[in-house]
Motif scaffolding. Structure first.
Motif, mmCIF file in Angstrom:
data_model
loop_
_atom_site.group_PDB
_atom_site.id
_atom_site.type_symbol
_atom_site.label_atom_id
_atom_site.label_comp_id
_atom_site.label_asym_id
_atom_site.label_seq_id
_atom_site.Cartn_x
_atom_site.Cartn_y
_atom_site.Cartn_z
ATOM 1 N N LEU A 86 33.607 41.328 34.334
ATOM 2 C CA LEU A 86 34.676 42.219 32.906
ATOM 3 C C LEU A 86 33.690 43.105 33.058
ATOM 4 N N THR A 87 33.013 44.083 32.748
ATOM 5 C CA THR A 87 32.648 44.679 32.742
ATOM 6 C C THR A 87 32.311 45.774 34.101
ATOM 7 N N GLN A 88 32.013 45.244 35.208
ATOM 8 C CA GLN A 88 32.649 45.634 36.304
ATOM 9 C C GLN A 88 33.392 46.602 36.694
ATOM 10 N N SER A 89 33.788 47.871 37.006
ATOM 11 C CA SER A 89 35.215 48.639 37.507
ATOM 12 C C SER A 89 35.777 47.960 38.806
ATOM 13 N N TRP A 90 35.436 47.101 39.576
ATOM 14 C CA TRP A 90 36.353 46.560 41.056
ATOM 15 C C TRP A 90 37.155 45.440 39.881
ATOM 16 N N MET A 91 36.992 44.813 38.797
ATOM 17 C CA MET A 91 36.694 43.308 38.240
ATOM 18 C C MET A 91 38.560 44.338 37.110
ATOM 19 N N HIS A 92 38.286 45.223 36.946
ATOM 20 C CA HIS A 92 39.649 46.022 36.450
ATOM 21 C C HIS A 92 40.243 46.250 37.465
ATOM 22 N N ILE A 93 40.381 46.730 38.288
ATOM 23 C CA ILE A 93 40.710 46.942 39.523
ATOM 24 C C ILE A 93 41.555 45.898 40.070
ATOM 25 N N LYS A 94 41.117 44.782 40.303
ATOM 26 C CA LYS A 94 41.592 43.293 40.811
ATOM 27 C C LYS A 94 42.317 43.044 39.698
ATOM 28 N N LEU A 95 42.033 42.968 38.481
ATOM 29 C CA LEU A 95 43.242 42.977 37.355
ATOM 30 C C LEU A 95 44.661 43.897 37.195
ATOM 31 N N ALA A 96 44.418 44.877 37.493
ATOM 32 C CA ALA A 96 45.817 45.425 37.976
ATOM 33 C C ALA A 96 46.915 45.507 38.603
ATOM 34 N N PHE A 97 45.491 45.290 40.089
ATOM 35 C CA PHE A 97 46.751 44.104 41.087
ATOM 36 C C PHE A 97 46.900 42.940 40.634
ATOM 37 N N THR A 135 51.569 40.794 50.743
ATOM 38 C CA THR A 135 50.585 40.875 51.902
ATOM 39 C C THR A 135 50.069 42.370 51.535
ATOM 40 N N ILE A 136 50.247 43.383 50.701
ATOM 41 C CA ILE A 136 49.135 44.037 50.629
ATOM 42 C C ILE A 136 48.728 44.086 48.655
ATOM 43 N N ILE A 137 49.279 43.094 48.474
ATOM 44 C CA ILE A 137 48.626 42.770 47.206
ATOM 45 C C ILE A 137 47.266 41.535 47.394
ATOM 46 N N LEU A 138 48.340 41.073 48.431
ATOM 47 C CA LEU A 138 46.646 40.006 48.882
ATOM 48 C C LEU A 138 45.481 40.812 49.763
ATOM 49 N N PHE A 139 46.362 41.273 50.374
ATOM 50 C CA PHE A 139 44.878 42.441 51.068
ATOM 51 C C PHE A 139 43.801 42.785 49.908
ATOM 52 N N ALA A 140 44.667 43.771 48.755
ATOM 53 C CA ALA A 140 43.861 43.998 47.964
ATOM 54 C C ALA A 140 43.643 43.670 47.011
ATOM 55 N N ILE A 141 43.435 42.264 46.650
ATOM 56 C CA ILE A 141 42.495 41.763 45.992
ATOM 57 C C ILE A 141 41.766 41.055 47.032
ATOM 58 N N VAL A 142 42.011 40.667 48.188
ATOM 59 C CA VAL A 142 40.968 39.936 48.547
ATOM 60 C C VAL A 142 39.051 40.501 49.112
ATOM 61 N N PHE A 143 40.078 42.102 49.138
ATOM 62 C CA PHE A 143 39.196 42.727 49.493
ATOM 63 C C PHE A 143 38.456 43.220 48.350
ATOM 64 N N LEU A 144 38.846 43.832 47.091
ATOM 65 C CA LEU A 144 37.800 43.818 45.819
ATOM 66 C C LEU A 144 37.082 42.781 46.239
ATOM 67 N N VAL A 145 37.752 41.403 46.144
ATOM 68 C CA VAL A 145 36.805 40.010 45.421
ATOM 69 C C VAL A 145 35.550 40.372 46.469
ATOM 70 N N ILE A 146 36.027 40.497 47.717
ATOM 71 C CA ILE A 146 34.372 40.187 49.400
ATOM 72 C C ILE A 146 33.746 41.225 48.728
ATOM 73 N N VAL A 147 34.316 42.843 48.485
ATOM 74 C CA VAL A 147 33.073 43.527 49.152
ATOM 75 C C VAL A 147 33.508 44.401 47.828
ATOM 76 N N LYS A 148 33.534 44.351 46.614
ATOM 77 C CA LYS A 148 33.032 45.046 44.836
ATOM 78 C C LYS A 148 32.876 46.351 45.370
ATOM 79 N N ASN A 149 32.175 46.520 44.771
ATOM 80 C CA ASN A 149 30.942 47.976 44.537
ATOM 81 C C ASN A 149 30.256 47.889 45.906
ATOM 82 N N GLU A 150 30.708 47.683 47.046
ATOM 83 C CA GLU A 150 30.596 48.201 48.342
ATOM 84 C C GLU A 150 30.999 48.840 48.989
ATOM 85 N N MET A 151 32.126 48.976 49.072
ATOM 86 C CA MET A 151 32.801 49.936 48.853
ATOM 87 C C MET A 151 33.864 51.021 48.507
ATOM 88 N N SER A 152 33.886 52.592 48.709
ATOM 89 C CA SER A 152 34.075 53.134 47.896
ATOM 90 C C SER A 152 35.490 53.365 47.534
#
Length: 184
Positions: A86-97, A135-152
C-alpha cells in the motif's frame, strides 16, 4: 502459508470475474445481432440470450467480483505484505485500474439491465469494441503486478496505448473480413 491460500483464491476469482465479463459482452453482441433477425427466430434467440446473460451475471460474474475483492482486501489489510504494497506507487496505479474495472463492470450491469428489457441501445460493433475494454484493463493490471517497479511508467503507458491501437486495428480488420464474407 495462509497468505498463499488467500492469494490463490483471489487469483481464481479474478480469473472467473474476467471470464464472466468477456463472455457477458459476447452475449451482448449476439443479443444485438439477434435483434436484426426475422420473427420467430428473433424472439427465440433473445429469450435464450436473456436467460444466459442472467445466469452468467448473477451466478458467476457478480459473485466472482465480490469474492475477488474480499480476498484482495484481506491480502492488503490483514497481511504484512499488504501493508508494504500500500506504500508502493505500482499498487496505487493498480488500484486505479481496479477502480476502472469496477466502473466497466457497472456499465456492463447497466447494459445487462437494458437488454433484460430487450432495449438494445448499441450495435454489435459497439459491443465488440466495448469487449476490448476489459482486455486492456486486464493487461494493465497483470503487467503492473508482475513487473511492479521494474518498468518505467512511461514505457508502460506507451505499451498500453500501442496495445489499444493494435486491438482497434485488429477490430477494423475483422470487421472488413466479416463484410467481405457477407458479400460473397
Amino acid at each position: 502459508m495462509e497468505y498463499n491460500y488467500i492469494k490463490a483464491l483471489h487469483l481464481i476469482f479474478v480469473i472467473t470475474w474476467f471470464a464472466g465479463l468477456f463472455y457477458m459482452v459476447r452475449l451482448f453482441v449476439y443479443h444485438a445481432e439477434a435483434k436484426q433477425k426475422e420473427q420467430p427466430e428473433q424472439d427465440i434467440l433473445i429469450k435464450q440470450y436473456q436467460l444466459m446473460q442472467y445466469r452468467l451475471w448473477y451466478i458467476i460474474t457478480w459473485p466472482s467480483a465480490i469474492l475477488a475483492s474480499i480476498f484482495a482486501f484481506w491480502m492488503l489489510f490483514f497481511t504484512k505484505s499488504g501493508e508494504i504494497w500500500l506504500t508502493q506507487s505500482w499498487m496505487h496505479i493498480k488500484l486505479a485500474f481496479v477502480l476502472l474495472l469496477y466502473i466497466y463492470h457497472g456499465k456492463c450491469h447497466q447494459i445487462f439491465k437494458q437488454l433484460q428489457k430487450n432495449k438494445v441501445k448499441h450495435s454489435s460493433n459497439f459491443f465488440r469494441i466495448w469487449n476490448e475494454g476489459a482486455t486492456i484493463i486486464l493487461f494493465a493490471i497483470v503487467f503492473l503486478v508482475i513487473v511492479k517497479n521494474e518498468m518505467s511508467w512511461i514505457y508502460g503507458t506507451i505499451g498500453i496505448l500501442v496495445f489499444s491501437i493494435l486491438i482497434m486495428l485488429g477490430f477494423k480488420l475483422y470487421k472488413r473480413i466479416r463484410e467481405n464474407t457477407k458479400e460473397k
